[in-house]
Design a protein around this motif. Structure first.
Motif, PDB file in Angstrom:
ATOM      1  N   SER A 184      -3.835   5.319   4.557  1.00  0.00           N
ATOM      2  CA  SER A 184      -3.274   4.507   3.474  1.00  0.00           C
ATOM      3  C   SER A 184      -4.001   3.175   3.346  1.00  0.00           C
ATOM      4  CB  SER A 184      -1.775   4.268   3.703  1.00  0.00           C
ATOM      5  OG  SER A 184      -1.534   3.408   4.805  1.00  0.00           O
TER       6      SER A 184
ATOM      7  N   HIS B 275      -6.056   1.736  -0.104  1.00  0.00           N
ATOM      8  CA  HIS B 275      -5.510   0.542  -0.749  1.00  0.00           C
ATOM      9  C   HIS B 275      -6.629  -0.224  -1.471  1.00  0.00           C
ATOM     10  CE1 HIS B 275      -2.595  -2.625  -1.366  1.00  0.00           C
ATOM     11  NE2 HIS B 275      -3.418  -3.522  -0.871  1.00  0.00           N
TER      12      HIS B 275
ATOM     13  N   GLU C  64      -1.635  -7.876   3.353  1.00  0.00           N
ATOM     14  CA  GLU C  64      -1.895  -6.442   3.447  1.00  0.00           C
ATOM     15  C   GLU C  64      -3.228  -6.189   4.133  1.00  0.00           C
ATOM     16  OE1 GLU C  64      -1.129  -3.360   3.964  1.00  0.00           O
ATOM     17  OE2 GLU C  64       0.220  -3.410   2.213  1.00  0.00           O
TER      18      GLU C  64
ATOM     19  N   LYS D  18       1.855   0.474  -7.877  1.00  0.00           N
ATOM     20  CA  LYS D  18       1.666  -0.908  -7.442  1.00  0.00           C
ATOM     21  C   LYS D  18       1.715  -1.891  -8.610  1.00  0.00           C
ATOM     22  CE  LYS D  18      -1.099   0.495  -3.458  1.00  0.00           C
ATOM     23  NZ  LYS D  18      -0.820   1.953  -3.678  1.00  0.00           N
TER      24      LYS D  18
ATOM     25  N   ARG E  42       0.828  -1.211   0.000  1.00  0.00           N
ATOM     26  CA  ARG E  42       0.000   0.000   0.000  1.00  0.00           C
ATOM     27  C   ARG E  42       0.866   1.267   0.000  1.00  0.00           C
ATOM     28  NH1 ARG E  42       0.385  -1.432   5.243  1.00  0.00           N
ATOM     29  NH2 ARG E  42       0.850   0.270   6.701  1.00  0.00           N
TER      30      ARG E  42
END
Length: 251
Positions: free
Chosen positions: A211, A215, A170, A149, A144
Motif C-alpha cells: 500500500s 500511494h 504518510e 482519496k 493510503r
C-alpha cells in the motif's frame, strides 16, 4: 461483464472491486489492532513518535481549539492534542475501524484523557460534521488506505474552518536511490517476518508494504490537496522521504 476501471481499485498490488477495498482494509486492522502500537515501535525503531511530534508542532494548535484526528487509531496524536487544547478545546478521535477505535478509547482513558476528547466511528470520505467546524485536522498513516482519496481530502477541506490547517502524515517515496533500495528490502522481507512473529499475521504487513508503494508521491499528493481546495500546500520529507508531512490551509 468485465469491470471497468471505475469499478476497481487497488488493495496493495491486487486489483479489487471498489466496494471490496473497505472491507479488506477493515480486516487488516481488526487483525492487528491489539499489537498495533508495539508493531509501530518495532517497524520504525521508535521514530514514528518523532514524526508524530513534528506533526503536532507544525499544526500550530492552541488552547481552546477544535481538532479532528482522522484514522486516529490508538490515539497517539489525540493524546497530545487533548493536552494542548485544554479543557476549553475539543479533540475528536475518528476512525472507520471499531477495533482500532476501542483500543484508542481504552488507551486514552487509561492515560487520563476524558473530558475534552470524543471518539467517533467515521468514514473519511463522508465525515459526519458540519462545514467550517475544525481549526486543525490530521490524518496520520491513514490516507493510503482510503478508497477515494480525492473525496476524503475534499471532505476534510469542507469541515475545516477558513484558515484551518490540514496535516497529512504518510509514508512516501525516499529521495535517495540507495535508501529506496534498502527500504524495499526491509519492507518486503523484514516487515512480513516481523508481522508473523509478533501478530501471527504476515499478510497484513505485506499489504502495508504494498500500500505504501501504491500511494501517491509527494508532488502528486500536494497537487491532490490543492485540487481539493487547500492553499499554501507544502510538504516536509522526513527520514529521507520515507515519510512526508503535507500541510495545507483552507482558503
Amino acid at each position: 461483464m468485465p469491470m471497468s476501471d471505475k469499478d476497481t481499485t487497488h488493495f496493495g498490488y491486487q486489483t479489487v472491486a471498489t466496494g471490496e477495498k473497505q472491507k479488506k482494509v477493515a480486516d487488516v486492522f481488526h487483525s492487528v489492532a491489539a499489537k498495533y502500537d508495539l508493531m509501530n515501535d518495532l517497524m520504525s525503531f521508535g521514530v514514528h513518535r518523532l514524526w508524530k511530534k513534528y506533526t503536532i508542532e507544525l499544526s500550530g494548535v492552541r488552547a481552546g481549539q477544535r481538532v479532528l484526528d482522522i484514522a486516529g487509531g490508538t490515539g497517539d496524536l489525540s493524546y497530545d492534542f487533548a493536552r494542548r487544547v485544554g479543557p476549553e478545546g475539543q479533540v475528536i478521535l475518528a476512525d472507520i475501524n471499531d477495533s482500532m477505535l476501542k483500543v484508542g478509547r481504552d488507551r486514552l482513558a487509561d492515560r487520563g484523557i476524558a473530558g475534552n476528547l470524543e471518539t467517533v466511528q467515521a468514514n473519511a470520505e463522508s465525515l459526519p460534521f458540519p462545514d467550517n467546524h475544525f481549526d486543525v485536522i490530521t490524518i496520520a498513516f491513514g490516507l493510503r488506505n482510503v478508497t477515494h482519496k480525492e473525496k476524503a481530502l475534499s471532505e476534510m477541506n469542507r469541515v475545516l474552518k477558513p484558515g484551518g490547517r490540514l496535516l497529512v502524515l504518510e509514508f512516501s517515496k525516499p529521495r535517495n536511490d540507495l535508501l529506496s533500495r534498502a527500504y524495499d528490502v526491509y519492507s518486503f522481507k523484514a516487515l512480513p517476518l516481523m508481522g508473523r512473529m509478533v501478530t501471527g499475521d504476515p499478510d497484513s504487513y505485506r499489504y502495508l508494504a504494498e500500500s505504501i508503494r501504491m500511494h501517491p508521491d509527494q508532488d502528486t499528493l500536494k497537487a491532490m490537496m490543492e485540487d481539493a481546495g487547500l492553499a499554501q500546500v507544502r510538504y516536509h520529507n522526513l527520514t529521507g522521504g520515507v515519510v512526508a508531512l503535507h500541510r495545507g490551509v483552507k482558503a
